[in-house]
Design an enzyme around this catalytic site. Sequence first.
Site, PDB file in Angstrom:
ATOM      1  N   ARG A  46       0.844  -1.672  -0.354  1.00 41.13           N
ATOM      2  CA  ARG A  46       0.280  -0.092   0.043  1.00 41.13           C
ATOM      3  C   ARG A  46       0.904   1.364  -0.040  1.00 41.13           C
ATOM      4  O   ARG A  46       0.845   2.784  -0.176  1.00 41.13           O
ATOM      5  CB  ARG A  46      -1.250   0.193   0.676  1.00 41.13           C
ATOM      6  CG  ARG A  46      -2.779   0.008   1.112  1.00 41.13           C
ATOM      7  CD  ARG A  46      -3.415  -0.077   1.873  1.00 41.13           C
ATOM      8  NE  ARG A  46      -2.491  -0.198   3.176  1.00 41.13           N
ATOM      9  CZ  ARG A  46      -3.245  -0.569   4.316  1.00 41.13           C
ATOM     10  NH1 ARG A  46      -4.206  -0.651   4.934  1.00 41.13           N
ATOM     11  NH2 ARG A  46      -2.316  -1.225   5.385  1.00 41.13           N
ATOM     12  N   LYS A 148      -0.653 -19.007   8.953  1.00 45.70           N
ATOM     13  CA  LYS A 148      -1.305 -19.189   9.668  1.00 45.70           C
ATOM     14  C   LYS A 148      -2.002 -17.632  10.635  1.00 45.70           C
ATOM     15  O   LYS A 148      -1.333 -16.818  10.324  1.00 45.70           O
ATOM     16  CB  LYS A 148      -1.129 -19.958  10.747  1.00 45.70           C
ATOM     17  CG  LYS A 148       0.055 -19.218  12.238  1.00 45.70           C
ATOM     18  CD  LYS A 148       0.753 -20.255  13.060  1.00 45.70           C
ATOM     19  CE  LYS A 148       0.185 -19.506  13.671  1.00 45.70           C
ATOM     20  NZ  LYS A 148       0.921 -18.192  14.595  1.00 45.70           N
ATOM     21  N   HIS A 240       1.806 -25.390  15.415  1.00 42.97           N
ATOM     22  CA  HIS A 240       2.642 -25.722  16.086  1.00 42.97           C
ATOM     23  C   HIS A 240       2.767 -27.280  16.963  1.00 42.97           C
ATOM     24  O   HIS A 240       3.928 -28.210  15.855  1.00 42.97           O
ATOM     25  CB  HIS A 240       3.614 -24.810  15.952  1.00 42.97           C
ATOM     26  CG  HIS A 240       3.475 -23.749  15.728  1.00 42.97           C
ATOM     27  ND1 HIS A 240       3.573 -22.909  14.365  1.00 42.97           N
ATOM     28  CD2 HIS A 240       3.502 -22.234  16.239  1.00 42.97           C
ATOM     29  CE1 HIS A 240       3.697 -22.284  13.556  1.00 42.97           C
ATOM     30  NE2 HIS A 240       3.972 -21.221  14.668  1.00 42.97           N
ATOM     31  N   LYS A 340       5.190 -16.408  26.287  1.00 40.11           N
ATOM     32  CA  LYS A 340       6.388 -15.691  26.115  1.00 40.11           C
ATOM     33  C   LYS A 340       6.836 -15.092  27.122  1.00 40.11           C
ATOM     34  O   LYS A 340       6.190 -15.119  28.295  1.00 40.11           O
ATOM     35  CB  LYS A 340       5.426 -14.630  25.128  1.00 40.11           C
ATOM     36  CG  LYS A 340       4.683 -15.255  23.775  1.00 40.11           C
ATOM     37  CD  LYS A 340       5.205 -13.885  23.147  1.00 40.11           C
ATOM     38  CE  LYS A 340       4.300 -14.421  21.177  1.00 40.11           C
ATOM     39  NZ  LYS A 340       5.378 -14.927  21.253  1.00 40.11           N
TER      40      LYS A 340
END
Length: 493
Positions: A46, A148, A240, A340
């Site tokens: 864009r 995904k 995963h 995380k």
Amino acid sequence: MNVEACTYVIFGAAGNLSRVKLMPAFYHLDEANQLPEGTKILAVGRRDWTQEKWLSEVRDMIKLKTKEAFDESVFKRFSQRLHYHLGDLQQPECYTKLTKMLEEPIFPKNIAFYLSISPADFGFVVEELDKNKLLTQQHGWRRVIIEKPFGYDLESAQALQKRISHYITEEQTYRIDHYLGKGTVQNVLVFRFANVMLEPLWNRNYIDHIQITHSESIGIDNRGDYYNSSGAMRDMLQSHLLQLLTLVTMEPPVSMEAQALHDEKVKVLKSIRPIPKQAVHAQAFRAQYASGVVNDEKVKSYLEEEHIPEGSITETYASMKLYIDNWRWRDVPMYLRTGKRMKKGQSIISICFRQPPLQFFHDSAHHATVDQNWVILGIQPEECIRIEMTVKEPGLEMKTRTSSLDASFRNSDEKVVDAYEDLLLDVLKGDRSLFLNFDEVEHAWQIVDPILQTWAIERDYVATYPAGSWGPEDSRLFDKDCQGWRTSLTPEK
Ligand code: BG6
């Protein structure tokens, strides 16, 4: 295999995935002379960029990744493959112009459309490509690569599939799970099916439990918008980690052909015991990182990250226990977790064997029993295969200790190939074995849906863990007191 040249059209070419993975992977493939002569990479974006500006952007992306290994002459050759198409993928005009551009003779007629874009746009882009007859395989093949997540839950995945299947066949659809492109993940199959000594042991008679941990020390970077609507269960476990589980537990396929592999993977997913809503708390756990210290640096809590709404209960850590109800695995718990901002970034599959039926030896004054045997498959960053055995300690006493047999598959002078290189090449070859069929995605959603639905309703509280730790206390998932998360690739003492 005869590989023909193709045009790779990348939607979302200026985005994070393209910067960090796709462009460097194309560059490496070119460097290794793996891209067929005439192959072109057409970025759709864009931003009002000229061709020169695009080349300088790609140059930066690759330099950042390759560092000293950056080769000016390779880049010069590579840059001849690169083109930029200015267009907003939400506007029909983008596709009419793209069609015109692709008619130019420099672009090969085999075309792979890579959708590295917001999942909300997958359906629309495929529809527009169809309207412009870009998916018709008249003068060359047409393939669509979909990143995904494929859907947000079972229902939305089915709706998306229904929508795109009007325009593309399953054979034209390449649903990516980049874990399948990792060398060590493929090595799981070789390890299991090329070593006959393992097969008799690979079942409920000898294996106590299996665990898969994918931890990351990084946070959510600048992906707050995406991550907050996704969470760890959707982002990693549904995709995963369930894929890793299928490879570790599936039956030997009749061949390594794509369909044979899919068939076996789907059989595993179908055999996973459904989690009833009332068992969600016993079988799944979620948490969010609080502030803490990672690699000696103070880091913010999840709630303080950019684009995270106040009071968000999105999980950055998710764990679950599954059972595979088939002859081989009945009642062997499978523990999966991801998080995380954990202590260390690593992915390990750990297979724990049962105790010997009688305990003749003690490994030290502190242990009543000897250690169990483990097979450790280190996926990343350290790639390794280790088998832990109990041996006698030298000396007069009958004491034992654990010794690790190392079957690591890469020598220090052998290069690590990024998963995306393998997968981008497979698309060119038309090899779908490392891509997901829709039924795999569908069954994977079926497994996690009850958990997601329960979590979506329970909005009052989410547990936290300090950033930089090994995650929250979720030991209630384990079937026995002697089971627990394993974090080390070497024998744990
Ligand atoms: C992606 C997830 O699919 O996989 C990310 O969206 C995650 O959140 C990443 O960090 C992990 O991949 P890898 O290859 O770095 O282990």
